[in-house]
Design a protein around this motif. Structure first.
Motif, PDB file in Angstrom:
ATOM      1  N   MET A 123       0.830  -1.200   0.000  1.00  0.00           N
ATOM      2  CA  MET A 123       0.000   0.000   0.000  1.00  0.00           C
ATOM      3  C   MET A 123       0.866   1.252   0.000  1.00  0.00           C
ATOM      4  O   MET A 123       1.890   1.321   0.677  1.00  0.00           O
ATOM      5  CB  MET A 123      -0.933   0.012   1.217  1.00  0.00           C
ATOM      6  N   ALA A 174      -2.671   5.547   0.429  1.00  0.00           N
ATOM      7  CA  ALA A 174      -3.645   4.490   0.714  1.00  0.00           C
ATOM      8  C   ALA A 174      -3.661   4.158   2.202  1.00  0.00           C
ATOM      9  O   ALA A 174      -4.723   3.890   2.781  1.00  0.00           O
ATOM     10  CB  ALA A 174      -3.318   3.246  -0.099  1.00  0.00           C
ATOM     11  N   TYR A 181      -6.771   4.295   4.775  1.00  0.00           N
ATOM     12  CA  TYR A 181      -7.135   3.123   5.578  1.00  0.00           C
ATOM     13  C   TYR A 181      -7.221   3.500   7.057  1.00  0.00           C
ATOM     14  O   TYR A 181      -8.205   3.190   7.734  1.00  0.00           O
ATOM     15  CB  TYR A 181      -6.105   2.017   5.373  1.00  0.00           C
TER      16      TYR A 181
END
Length: 250
Positions: free
Chosen positions: A76, A80, A84
């Motif tokens: 990731m 990202a 998250y």
């Protein structure tokens, strides 16, 4: 009014953050610069200010750094990871963050690496004597390969935490056996249900569904197990309390 220190202490079970930024960096295996960068990006909560306004960090910060590390291992990007973490409740405890990391780790296939003893200690975040390495080997976390160690990276942090659990070695191994047996039984039954549900589909659709379902199933298993264990412990403690009251009356 509850102060920030008191709130964080409550979430950690009355454990006040005690690590300096240098100590946190050493424990997490990152640089001080990285910790400060994560703080400016909002990936880490701010430290608690102690005497002379020195920032102190606790288990929540360590657990969040471990989660970030796992997300990076899954490929990731930083953007990202920000998204998250931004979707998670802001007051997750260290234990709840560890569960999140376990779910993320389940997205990838099992990973094993061969490392030196020094690298094993660095990844564990602590010194490991011969007895501790032996316990990790018995739990299936490491295996000796000459002067190096094969490490199941997905289990390492859990195994290290179990080293400090006040239970006998035999009890820990018996618990591992119980969990393994019941997990395999649950996985077998869930696999059968999914196979029946997609029996008529194209193989590519089946692989796509499997990849999508795995983290969801793992999260569901973790959640239901947590609740079941909490109920069992509550009943155990209630029975113990009733027994103590009966003894007092007698």
């Amino acid at each position: 009014m509850t102060t920030e220190t008191e709130a964080l202490r409550t979430r950690h079970g009355d454990e006040e953050p005690t690590l300096t930024i240098d100590e946190l960096a050493a424990r997490a295996g990152v640089t001080v610069r990285t910790i400060r960068f994560y703080g400016t990006k909002g990936l880490l909560p701010p430290p608690v200010l102690g005497p002379r306004r020195v920032g102190r960090y606790g288990r929540e910060h360590l657990a969040r750094l471990a989660l970030i590390e796992e997300l990076q291992r899954q490929g990731m990007t930083l953007a990202a990871i920000e998204r998250y973490l931004g979707q998670l409740p802001p007051d997750l405890t260290a234990r709840e963050l560890a569960i999140q990391r376990a779910v993320v780790a389940s997205w990838a296939p099992e990973t094993a690496e061969t490392v030196t003893h020094e690298e094993l200690e660095r990844r564990a975040g602590r010194a490991l004597g011969a007895e501790e390495v032996e316990r990790l080997a018995a739990m299936g976390v490491v295996r000796r390969d000459g002067d190096r160690y094969g490490v199941d990276t997905g289990l390492l942090r859990l195994g290290v935490e179990l080293l400090d659990v006040p239970l006998s070695h035999e009890t820990v191994l018996a618990a591992r056996t119980t969990l393994t047996e019941h997990s395999r039984a649950a996985a077998h039954e869930l696999s059968r249900l999914l196979r029946d549900a997609v029996a008529e589909r194209d193989a590519r659709d089946v692989r796509s569904l499997s990849a999508h379902m795995q983290p969801l199933v793992v999260q569901a298993l973790l959640t239901t197990f947590q609740r079941s264990l909490r109920e069992e412990l509550r009943e155990w403690m209630d029975d113990d309390a009733r027994g103590s009251r009966d003894d007092a009356r007698g």
